[in-house]
Every structure is written in C-alpha cells, then in structure tokens.
Write an enzyme that holds these catalytic residues in place. Sequence first.
Site, PDB file in Angstrom:
ATOM      1  N   HIS A  55      -3.650 -74.533  30.731  1.00 15.31           N
ATOM      2  CA  HIS A  55      -4.444 -74.216  31.917  1.00 15.31           C
ATOM      3  C   HIS A  55      -4.441 -72.721  32.200  1.00 15.31           C
ATOM      4  O   HIS A  55      -4.692 -72.314  33.330  1.00 15.31           O
ATOM      5  CB  HIS A  55      -3.905 -74.971  33.138  1.00 15.31           C
ATOM      6  CG  HIS A  55      -3.982 -76.459  32.987  1.00 15.31           C
ATOM      7  ND1 HIS A  55      -2.865 -77.261  32.920  1.00 15.31           N
ATOM      8  CD2 HIS A  55      -5.030 -77.289  32.842  1.00 15.31           C
ATOM      9  CE1 HIS A  55      -3.237 -78.536  32.770  1.00 15.31           C
ATOM     10  NE2 HIS A  55      -4.547 -78.562  32.715  1.00 15.31           N
ATOM     11  N   HIS A  56      -4.141 -71.917  31.175  1.00 17.16           N
ATOM     12  CA  HIS A  56      -4.119 -70.471  31.446  1.00 17.16           C
ATOM     13  C   HIS A  56      -5.513 -69.987  31.835  1.00 17.16           C
ATOM     14  O   HIS A  56      -5.669 -68.975  32.488  1.00 17.16           O
ATOM     15  CB  HIS A  56      -3.563 -69.676  30.254  1.00 17.16           C
ATOM     16  CG  HIS A  56      -4.513 -69.552  29.112  1.00 17.16           C
ATOM     17  ND1 HIS A  56      -4.858 -70.622  28.324  1.00 17.16           N
ATOM     18  CD2 HIS A  56      -5.216 -68.498  28.641  1.00 17.16           C
ATOM     19  CE1 HIS A  56      -5.731 -70.213  27.407  1.00 17.16           C
ATOM     20  NE2 HIS A  56      -5.957 -68.936  27.581  1.00 17.16           N
ATOM     21  N   LYS A 105     -11.222 -77.363  27.604  1.00 19.83           N
ATOM     22  CA  LYS A 105     -12.408 -77.621  26.791  1.00 19.83           C
ATOM     23  C   LYS A 105     -12.007 -78.201  25.450  1.00 19.83           C
ATOM     24  O   LYS A 105     -11.045 -77.756  24.832  1.00 19.83           O
ATOM     25  CB  LYS A 105     -13.146 -76.288  26.566  1.00 19.83           C
ATOM     26  CG  LYS A 105     -14.513 -76.429  25.959  1.00 19.83           C
ATOM     27  CD  LYS A 105     -15.566 -76.710  26.994  1.00 19.83           C
ATOM     28  CE  LYS A 105     -16.894 -77.092  26.381  1.00 19.83           C
ATOM     29  NZ  LYS A 105     -16.930 -78.505  25.915  1.00 19.83           N
ATOM     30  N   LYS A 145      -8.226 -71.573  19.492  1.00 18.91           N
ATOM     31  CA  LYS A 145      -9.610 -71.360  19.063  1.00 18.91           C
ATOM     32  C   LYS A 145     -10.398 -70.603  20.144  1.00 18.91           C
ATOM     33  O   LYS A 145     -11.061 -69.613  19.873  1.00 18.91           O
ATOM     34  CB  LYS A 145     -10.222 -72.746  18.836  1.00 18.91           C
ATOM     35  CG  LYS A 145     -11.535 -72.777  18.131  1.00 18.91           C
ATOM     36  CD  LYS A 145     -12.090 -74.203  18.035  1.00 18.91           C
ATOM     37  CE  LYS A 145     -11.249 -75.176  17.257  1.00 18.91           C
ATOM     38  NZ  LYS A 145     -11.964 -76.451  16.970  1.00 18.91           N
ATOM     39  N   LYS A 170      -8.530 -81.991  24.507  1.00 20.21           N
ATOM     40  CA  LYS A 170      -9.106 -82.873  23.484  1.00 20.21           C
ATOM     41  C   LYS A 170      -8.994 -84.311  23.964  1.00 20.21           C
ATOM     42  O   LYS A 170      -8.061 -84.661  24.704  1.00 20.21           O
ATOM     43  CB  LYS A 170      -8.342 -82.734  22.163  1.00 20.21           C
ATOM     44  CG  LYS A 170      -9.131 -83.193  20.965  1.00 20.21           C
ATOM     45  CD  LYS A 170     -10.147 -82.140  20.587  1.00 20.21           C
ATOM     46  CE  LYS A 170     -10.792 -82.348  19.270  1.00 20.21           C
ATOM     47  NZ  LYS A 170     -11.399 -81.093  18.794  1.00 20.21           N
ATOM     48  N   SER A 182     -20.921 -74.324  22.996  1.00 19.32           N
ATOM     49  CA  SER A 182     -20.645 -75.131  24.189  1.00 19.32           C
ATOM     50  C   SER A 182     -20.483 -74.224  25.411  1.00 19.32           C
ATOM     51  O   SER A 182     -20.930 -74.553  26.517  1.00 19.32           O
ATOM     52  CB  SER A 182     -19.349 -75.924  24.019  1.00 19.32           C
ATOM     53  OG  SER A 182     -19.585 -77.109  23.307  1.00 19.32           O
TER      54      SER A 182
HETATM   55  N1  GLU Z   1     -15.160 -80.706  18.950  1.00 21.38           N
HETATM   56  C1  GLU Z   1     -15.455 -79.336  18.693  1.00 21.38           C
HETATM   57  C2  GLU Z   1     -14.188 -78.590  18.306  1.00 21.38           C
HETATM   58  O1  GLU Z   1     -13.249 -79.165  17.867  1.00 21.38           O
HETATM   59  C3  GLU Z   1     -16.211 -78.690  19.826  1.00 21.38           C
HETATM   60  C4  GLU Z   1     -15.476 -78.590  21.120  1.00 21.38           C
HETATM   61  C5  GLU Z   1     -16.323 -78.103  22.289  1.00 21.38           C
HETATM   62  O2  GLU Z   1     -17.481 -77.765  22.070  1.00 21.38           O
HETATM   63  O3  GLU Z   1     -15.795 -78.093  23.393  1.00 21.38           O
HETATM   64  O4  GLU Z   1     -14.121 -77.393  18.351  1.00 21.38           O
END
Ligand code: GLU
Length: 473
Positions: free
Chosen positions: A66-67, A72, A96, A108, A364
């Site tokens: 939560h930084h 996402k 990422k 996730k 996204s």
């Molecule tokens: N599922 C994709 C990933 O692993 C996209 C995640 C997203 O767009 O939030 O990066």
Amino acid sequence: MSENNEYSFYAAVVKSFKKAAEFTKWDKGLLEQISACNAVYRMRFPVKKEDGSIEVIEAYRVQHSHHKTPCKGGIRFSMAVNQDEVMALAALMTYKCAIVNVPFGGGKGGIKIDPKKYTPYELEKITRRYTSELIKKNFIGPAVDVPAPDYGTGEREMAWIVDTYAAMHTHDIDAAGCVTGKPVSQGGVRGRKEATGLGVFYGLKEVLSMEEEMSKRGLTPGVAGKRIVIQGLGNVGYHSAKFFRDAGAVIVGVAEYEGSISKPDGIHVDELLEFRKRTGSILNFPSAVNLENNKAALELDCDVLIPAALENVIDGENAPRIKAKIVGEAANGPLTPEADEILLQKGVLVVPDMYLNAGGVTVSYFEWLKNLSHVRYGRMEKRFNENMNARILQEIEDLTGKKVNESSKTFINHGADEVELVYSGLEETMITATREIMAEWKANDHIPDMRTAAYVVAINKVATTYAELGIFP
Ligand code: GLU
C-alpha cells in the site's frame, strides 16, 4: 508456502528480492516491509451450475503493498491458483509498477477454476459473485484496488466486474475506474488488449538495439531477421509474436498446451491461430514439423525465446538444454531460480518478467486516468493539432516553393488518435525502463544479472516512497 509442498513461487520471488536487496542501502526493517504481503483475502462461495448442482469456489485477492494506492493487478482463472501463487504475483506487481513509474501498489486475484469447464452464464455468476465478495470487504474500487485481466480472463469478465461494481456504487462518478482492461464501450482504452504483447516487443526491441549486449552473444543489433520461439499463443504470446513478425523477425517455433511445432522459415501466427480454431490443435500445421512434446519448442535453436504462458516452465531439468541467446519473460515467473542460475552460467541474457510484461499495467494506468478524467485521449487536441500542422506545412511550402506529396501530407497533418497516444506512451515507458535497468546493472559490476538489476531499481523506488512518507527515518 506452496499448498502441495513443492515449488513455492512466492519463495522464489522473495529469494530474488533478497539477492537484490544486498545491493541497496536500505534499512533491514524497511526492506522487510517492502517484501511483505500486506493483506491476503481468501474466500469461498457457492455457485449453482446450470445442471442444478452446487459447487464451492475457492478464490483470492492479495494486496501486496500500500505504499501507493490503489493496488493494481490482474485476476486469473486457472486450476493452478493457490495462495502462494497469488501472493507471488501480487509482489511482482508492486515491483513492476515501481519500475515503469505507474503509481500503484501491487495486487493480484485468482479464482481456482478451469474456465473451459463452465458455461458463459456460470462464469458470469462466478465473476459477479467474486466482485460482490470484494465489495463486501472493501477490496475493490477506483481508489482502493483495481483488478484487470490476467491468465484466463479478458474484456468480457472486466465488463461483468464494472457492471457489478457500478450497480452497487451509484453515487461513485468514478466507478468505471474500479477495473481496467474493459471493452472500449464500457470505459476501456484503445490499445489495452494488445498492450502486454506490445510492451514485450518494445522492451525486447530496445534490448536488441544494444550493441554491446548483442555482440557479447554473437548477435547483430536489430529486430529484423531474429529467430523467435514463443510459448503460449494466448493474448500476450499472440501479440508478442505478431509485433515481432510485423517488424521482420521470424517465428521459428511455437509451443501450446497440445504440443509444439517448428518451421525455420517462419510461422504466420494469424494463420496458425486460424488453423488451430479449425482443427483444434497447432499440430500438423502445413509445412511445420511436429516436435515430441509441448515443451520441446523451448529447446529449439533460436535467438530469442519468449515464454508467454504460466510460471515455472523452465527449471533445473530443461534449462541446460535451452539454446536461445536471450529469454524474454513475457509470462510471470517462467524460470525457477535454479533455471535462472543455469542460464546465467550459459551466458543467456534473461530479460525479467516484472518489467518486460509491464505493458499491460502501464496501459491499465492510462485507462484508469481516462476513467477519472472522463474524456478520451486526443479528444481535446486532435483537431487543433491537425489545423496547426496544416498551417505549418503550408508555410513551408510557400517559403520553399516546393510541394509535399499527398500521402506525406496526410501523415504529417494528422492529429493523434487515442490508440496512437497509448502506443507512444507505452513505447516511451518501456524504453525508459529498459535503459534505467541496464544503467543500474552497468553501474555495479557485482550485480549478476538483469533480474537483480530490475529488483534493485524497484526496491529503490518503493523505498524512496516510504522514506519520503517519513515512516522510516
Ligand atoms: N495481469 C497483468 C499483469 O500481470 C495486468 C495487470 C493490470 O493491468 O493491472 O501485469
């Protein structure tokens, strides 16, 4: 950590993190906080199938960090889903996002089902129920946690999610931003569908342009003529292959679930997909050779191997037989740490997942911004730019007394559409990230590989956010 006590994907992520943390200056406690999974929501809910039977579904949503908020990351539908896997994937999302400067924490989700075994009606029920469970615990929302497609999910599932969320948040004017990867008609952004594959292409193109890295591996710089093998022809694998082929590379091998094939003069992936749709298999594709099993293509002689399916496909057993000079991790975690070590010894350049497949989350982010701003990219400036370009061109023609030909004129004058802006934003993001990671690697002789360099970049960015929050002195 793994439920079957075998390979733990999460442990592998933590191991890579720790290896990289050695090359940073951060406090031990802060590093521990960055690496820890903040919240794990494990749920079970019933679904009544069309035949009247009741099935209990196992599902997860993990918020790793939560930084930055919202969290996402995608939602996958697969029988391999378990807590260990979702935690690992959520952690990768944190790193990422940091690397590509997307201001989110990692998350996730996963539902343990084989989507092929359910009717669309049942899948819709499962997806909507999962969304309701997330809403109940405040695990979804444009400011809280924003899911997206992943393995086994796509635009259709995202449309069900946004519809469920919006129906229960009628006063939330930003409700469309509760999920990304939506169809354009539901608030999606043009270019999101192909974004992960396109990001893989842009990232590898930048790596392939690096003279020094190429000459170390006996390659010439550039994409044209490079021999590529792709594992997995889903959304990511298909689009990676397509963009490489369009740029002049040769797809010499493809692996899918039912088997693998090779064709040294190149496979046209659109034709292969069409063939697969017709026959149910990639095997026996005209003038291609069927290989002995579905992993054999990974061992073909090629320049770039792109695993674009699931984790753990190259391990200590098959790594010694890999002949590729570069491995581009389009999937998340396709190499076990043991395989990583073996490929490093062999001098293979492994371009790591958590930055190479960041194209999806990058676009996204663009989609989420579009949802919050309630306006399509390019809408305000397209016509203005066209008028301005036409005026500049006219001035040049008047001053020089020469005329630009009609096709160049149309090209120069046009104002950017949404998809062009998305592509260029993504290209810029991937090039910048590649250079940043390479620079980190070059700056420290002791960093053994590109993955560790990518982790160092990610750790430094997340740690800086914490440090600047003043939480850690
Ligand atoms: N599922 C994709 C990933 O692993 C996209 C995640 C997203 O767009 O939030 O990066």
